[in-house]
Write a protein that holds these residues in place. Structure first.
Motif, PDB file in Angstrom:
ATOM      1  N   THR A   1       0.847  -1.202   0.000  1.00 49.01           N
ATOM      2  CA  THR A   1       0.000   0.000   0.000  1.00 49.01           C
ATOM      3  C   THR A   1       0.876   1.244   0.000  1.00 49.01           C
ATOM      4  N   ASP A   2       1.883   1.237   0.872  1.00 53.88           N
ATOM      5  CA  ASP A   2       2.769   2.408   0.975  1.00 53.88           C
ATOM      6  C   ASP A   2       3.494   2.643  -0.343  1.00 53.88           C
ATOM      7  N   GLU A   3       3.986   1.578  -0.937  1.00 57.20           N
ATOM      8  CA  GLU A   3       4.714   1.734  -2.206  1.00 57.20           C
ATOM      9  C   GLU A   3       3.800   2.321  -3.286  1.00 57.20           C
ATOM     10  N   ALA A   4       2.561   1.831  -3.316  1.00 58.55           N
ATOM     11  CA  ALA A   4       1.622   2.330  -4.331  1.00 58.55           C
ATOM     12  C   ALA A   4       1.327   3.814  -4.105  1.00 58.55           C
ATOM     13  N   LEU A   5       1.211   4.209  -2.824  1.00 62.64           N
ATOM     14  CA  LEU A   5       0.866   5.611  -2.526  1.00 62.64           C
ATOM     15  C   LEU A   5       2.048   6.557  -2.691  1.00 62.64           C
ATOM     16  N   SER A   6       3.252   6.015  -2.781  1.00 66.41           N
ATOM     17  CA  SER A   6       4.409   6.921  -2.842  1.00 66.41           C
ATOM     18  C   SER A   6       5.057   6.955  -4.228  1.00 66.41           C
ATOM     19  N   LYS A   7       4.298   6.542  -5.224  1.00 68.69           N
ATOM     20  CA  LYS A   7       4.805   6.655  -6.606  1.00 68.69           C
ATOM     21  C   LYS A   7       4.715   8.120  -7.050  1.00 68.69           C
ATOM     22  N   VAL A   8       5.642   8.520  -7.893  1.00 66.79           N
ATOM     23  CA  VAL A   8       5.626   9.904  -8.376  1.00 66.79           C
ATOM     24  C   VAL A   8       5.328   9.921  -9.865  1.00 66.79           C
ATOM     25  N   ASP A   9       4.439  10.818 -10.230  1.00 67.94           N
ATOM     26  CA  ASP A   9       4.139  10.985 -11.649  1.00 67.94           C
ATOM     27  C   ASP A   9       5.115  12.012 -12.229  1.00 67.94           C
TER      28      ASP A   9
ATOM     29  N   ASN B   1       7.816  10.076  -1.640  1.00 71.62           N
ATOM     30  CA  ASN B   1       8.616   9.057  -2.303  1.00 71.62           C
ATOM     31  C   ASN B   1      10.005   8.927  -1.645  1.00 71.62           C
ATOM     32  N   VAL B   2      10.611  10.072  -1.326  1.00 73.56           N
ATOM     33  CA  VAL B   2      11.936  10.033  -0.682  1.00 73.56           C
ATOM     34  C   VAL B   2      11.822   9.345   0.682  1.00 73.56           C
ATOM     35  N   ARG B   3      10.774   9.704   1.440  1.00 75.37           N
ATOM     36  CA  ARG B   3      10.553   9.047   2.735  1.00 75.37           C
ATOM     37  C   ARG B   3      10.477   7.539   2.562  1.00 75.37           C
ATOM     38  N   GLN B   4       9.688   7.128   1.570  1.00 76.55           N
ATOM     39  CA  GLN B   4       9.481   5.693   1.363  1.00 76.55           C
ATOM     40  C   GLN B   4      10.795   4.998   0.985  1.00 76.55           C
ATOM     41  N   GLN B   5      11.579   5.670   0.137  1.00 77.35           N
ATOM     42  CA  GLN B   5      12.859   5.080  -0.272  1.00 77.35           C
ATOM     43  C   GLN B   5      13.820   4.951   0.910  1.00 77.35           C
ATOM     44  N   GLN B   6      13.760   5.929   1.811  1.00 77.39           N
ATOM     45  CA  GLN B   6      14.704   5.936   2.935  1.00 77.39           C
ATOM     46  C   GLN B   6      14.278   5.037   4.076  1.00 77.39           C
ATOM     47  N   HIS B   7      13.016   5.088   4.400  1.00 76.96           N
ATOM     48  CA  HIS B   7      12.559   4.430   5.629  1.00 76.96           C
ATOM     49  C   HIS B   7      11.590   3.286   5.387  1.00 76.96           C
ATOM     50  N   GLY B   8      11.333   2.959   4.128  1.00 78.72           N
ATOM     51  CA  GLY B   8      10.275   1.989   3.893  1.00 78.72           C
ATOM     52  C   GLY B   8       9.000   2.533   4.513  1.00 78.72           C
ATOM     53  N   ASN B   9       8.185   1.645   5.057  1.00 83.52           N
ATOM     54  CA  ASN B   9       6.915   2.145   5.603  1.00 83.52           C
ATOM     55  C   ASN B   9       6.936   2.281   7.128  1.00 83.52           C
ATOM     56  N   SER B  10       8.130   2.380   7.710  1.00 87.71           N
ATOM     57  CA  SER B  10       8.224   2.536   9.171  1.00 87.71           C
ATOM     58  C   SER B  10       7.541   3.813   9.648  1.00 87.71           C
ATOM     59  N   SER B  11       6.937   3.717  10.814  1.00 85.34           N
ATOM     60  CA  SER B  11       6.317   4.911  11.394  1.00 85.34           C
ATOM     61  C   SER B  11       6.279   4.726  12.905  1.00 85.34           C
TER      62      SER B  11
ATOM     63  N   SER C   1      -4.223   2.844   6.743  1.00 88.89           N
ATOM     64  CA  SER C   1      -4.780   3.218   5.431  1.00 88.89           C
ATOM     65  C   SER C   1      -3.683   3.755   4.518  1.00 88.89           C
ATOM     66  N   LEU C   2      -2.607   4.270   5.113  1.00 91.03           N
ATOM     67  CA  LEU C   2      -1.494   4.782   4.315  1.00 91.03           C
ATOM     68  C   LEU C   2      -0.391   3.730   4.134  1.00 91.03           C
ATOM     69  N   GLY C   3      -0.640   2.545   4.663  1.00 91.99           N
ATOM     70  CA  GLY C   3       0.347   1.465   4.498  1.00 91.99           C
ATOM     71  C   GLY C   3       1.548   1.592   5.411  1.00 91.99           C
ATOM     72  N   ARG C   4       1.381   2.317   6.512  1.00 89.79           N
ATOM     73  CA  ARG C   4       2.531   2.501   7.407  1.00 89.79           C
ATOM     74  C   ARG C   4       2.548   1.419   8.488  1.00 89.79           C
ATOM     75  N   CYS C   5       3.723   1.017   8.839  1.00 85.94           N
ATOM     76  CA  CYS C   5       3.908  -0.103   9.746  1.00 85.94           C
ATOM     77  C   CYS C   5       4.662   0.362  10.994  1.00 85.94           C
ATOM     78  N   PRO C   6       4.343  -0.144  12.171  1.00 84.89           N
ATOM     79  CA  PRO C   6       5.011   0.326  13.385  1.00 84.89           C
ATOM     80  C   PRO C   6       6.365  -0.334  13.634  1.00 84.89           C
TER      81      PRO C   6
END
Ligand code: 5AD
Length: 432
Positions: free
Chosen positions: A78-86, A133-143, A421-426
């Motif tokens: 989910t996180d990867e899908a939401l962090s794609k850049v057009d 997208n940068v967040r996702q690349q750096q931290h994956g879906n950690s939150s 809902s944003l695909g973030r994982c603890p």
């Protein structure tokens, strides 16, 4: 909090200042500071804010991991899908800068100013997307979600922006040492928090011995203790580190020395910077930052605020908009826009790609939707207020502080629902 996944300790390294561990979440590795003894490779643990705080019995850990084993990978998708850049939508005047961001090159001040100057809706949307997208690349879906207990609204200071400044005619409260410990116990045992921020005005009524007792007992609950008690003597911080506090939240508020001196009578920026440096030097995990939109501040100041935060090499960036508050000298100031908060969030992510960025309560107070929008513009962390209900409304650092009317369980549910809902994982964000 209850939204936390145990990790497996796979390596122990000895570094000069700390013992460092490598922990694993379903194949994803993080570096953390080890803060407990008696640990061996193969143990299951909880880490929070980059600190390994507790061992988890293997049986319990495996049960929890069984629950997460599919959800973990679904959330990642989910996180990867939401962090794609057009890429096609990249705005022409920011194109070169954002391409630089994509290459992980650090931004110069004038490039930050160009981005701060963007106003077009589509441009801002792309800015946020790239930051996400940068967040996702750096931290994956950690939150992460931390709790905060506001234990006293007495303050010796007179900061022009603050609703608990000493001149304010408000009902004051102080929680007793026992009350604070009981509130922390409830947050940990009833709600499952694994990191708590203990926050107050600068209230010298709590002497070192009282604070040490609080920290010792709260740390004994097996959680990360984060202090947010303002400018106290460095010796106090040293003692509290020894008592088990491992994180400190101290904002410098503004990097503009003139604005600082004007809005914080009797204090100066240099001393504040020294304190933050010294606290860092003691080994604390550091959260620092500023208020956005103080009167007289320019875009240049905002860029400098972000750069000064970066100078501290903090584990967490914390900034939020000024909320003009009644009966303070800044009561009639104008409020900044939601877009500026998002721009600052995105630019922070570009300037320090690996940073952790908190969505602050002030941002949510400015606009409820900012919690979600900031998480989609580079932010990756949030806080929940667990101050006992009878005191909650009295900690009025600014007007209409959000969450006041909700109960803790409801706040937790809303926060977890949003993160999921944003695909973030603890999974813990680790240290860089
Ligand atoms: N608006 C926004 N943030 C504020 N703070 C204090 N008063 C206000 C206000 N009116 C912030 C300060 C302080 C933190 C606990 O709250 O940055 O460090």
């Amino acid at each position: 909090m209850c939204y936390a996944i145990p990790a497996k300790l796979i390596k122990i390294l000895k570094k000069k200042k700390h013992k460092i561990g490598i922990i694993d979440y379903f194949g994803e590795e993080r570096q953390v500071i080890i803060d407990i003894d008696d640990l061996k490779v193969g143990d299951y643990v909880y880490a929070q804010g980059g600190v390994l705080i507790r061992k988890v019995p293997t049986k319990e850990a495996l049960e929890i991991l069984e629950y997460w084993k599919d959800i973990f990978f679904q959330l990642k998708q989910t996180d990867e899908a939401l962090s794609k850049v057009d890429q096609d939508k990249l705005p022409p005047n920011a194109l070169a800068i954002l391409q630089k961001v994509n290459l992980r090159k650090s931004l110069k001040r004038d490039e930050m100013l160009t981005l701060l100057g963007l106003t077009q809706k589509e441009e801002l949307a792309v800015l946020n997307e790239i930051a996400n997208n940068v967040r996702q690349q750096q931290h994956g879906n950690s939150s992460c979600i931390h709790g905060v207990i506001e234990f006293s609204n007495y303050c010796r200071n007179s900061c022009f922006y603050c609703g608990i400044r000493c001149e304010q005619n408000i009902q004051r409260y102080r929680m007793s040492v026992e009350e604070i410990i009981a509130a922390a116990k409830e947050a940990v045992e009833k709600y499952g928090f694994k990191a708590l921020v203990l926050q107050s005005g600068e209230d010298l009524w709590y002497d070192d011995a009282m604070l040490e007792k609080i920290v010792t007992e709260v740390r004994a609950l097996g959680i990360l203790v984060c202090l947010s008690i303002g400018s106290r003597d460095i010796e106090t911080y040293r003692k509290l580190y020894a008592a088990g506090a491992r994180a400190a939240l101290i904002r410098f508020e503004t990097s503009n020395a003139e604005i600082f001196a004007k809005l914080r009578p009797g204090t100066n920026l240099q001393d504040r910077i020294k304190l933050i440096d010294d606290v860092r030097e003691l080994g604390f995990v550091l959260a620092t930052g500023f208020i956005l939109g103080l009167p007289g501040e320019t875009h240049e100041d905002i860029a400098n605020n972000i750069l000064l935060t970066k100078y501290f090499n903090p584990d967490m960036y914390t900034f939020g908009p000024l909320i003009p508050t009644q009966d303070t000298p800044l009561a009639n100031c104008s409020q900044i826009t939601k877009d500026l908060v998002l721009k600052a969030t995105a630019i922070t992510r570009f300037v320090d790609a690996n940073s952790n960025i908190l969505v602050t309560t002030a941002s949510e107070t400015l606009d409820k939707s900012l919690r979600k929008e900031a998480l989609l513009a580079g932010a990756n962390s949030m806080m929940i207020n667990v101050t006992p209900a009878q005191y909650r409304n009295l900690y009025s650092i600014y007007d209409n502080k959000t969450e006041d009317s909700f109960d803790v369980a409801q706040c937790i549910k809303e926060s977890i629902d949003l993160l999921m809902s944003l695909g973030r994982c603890p999974t813990d964000l680790g240290i860089s």
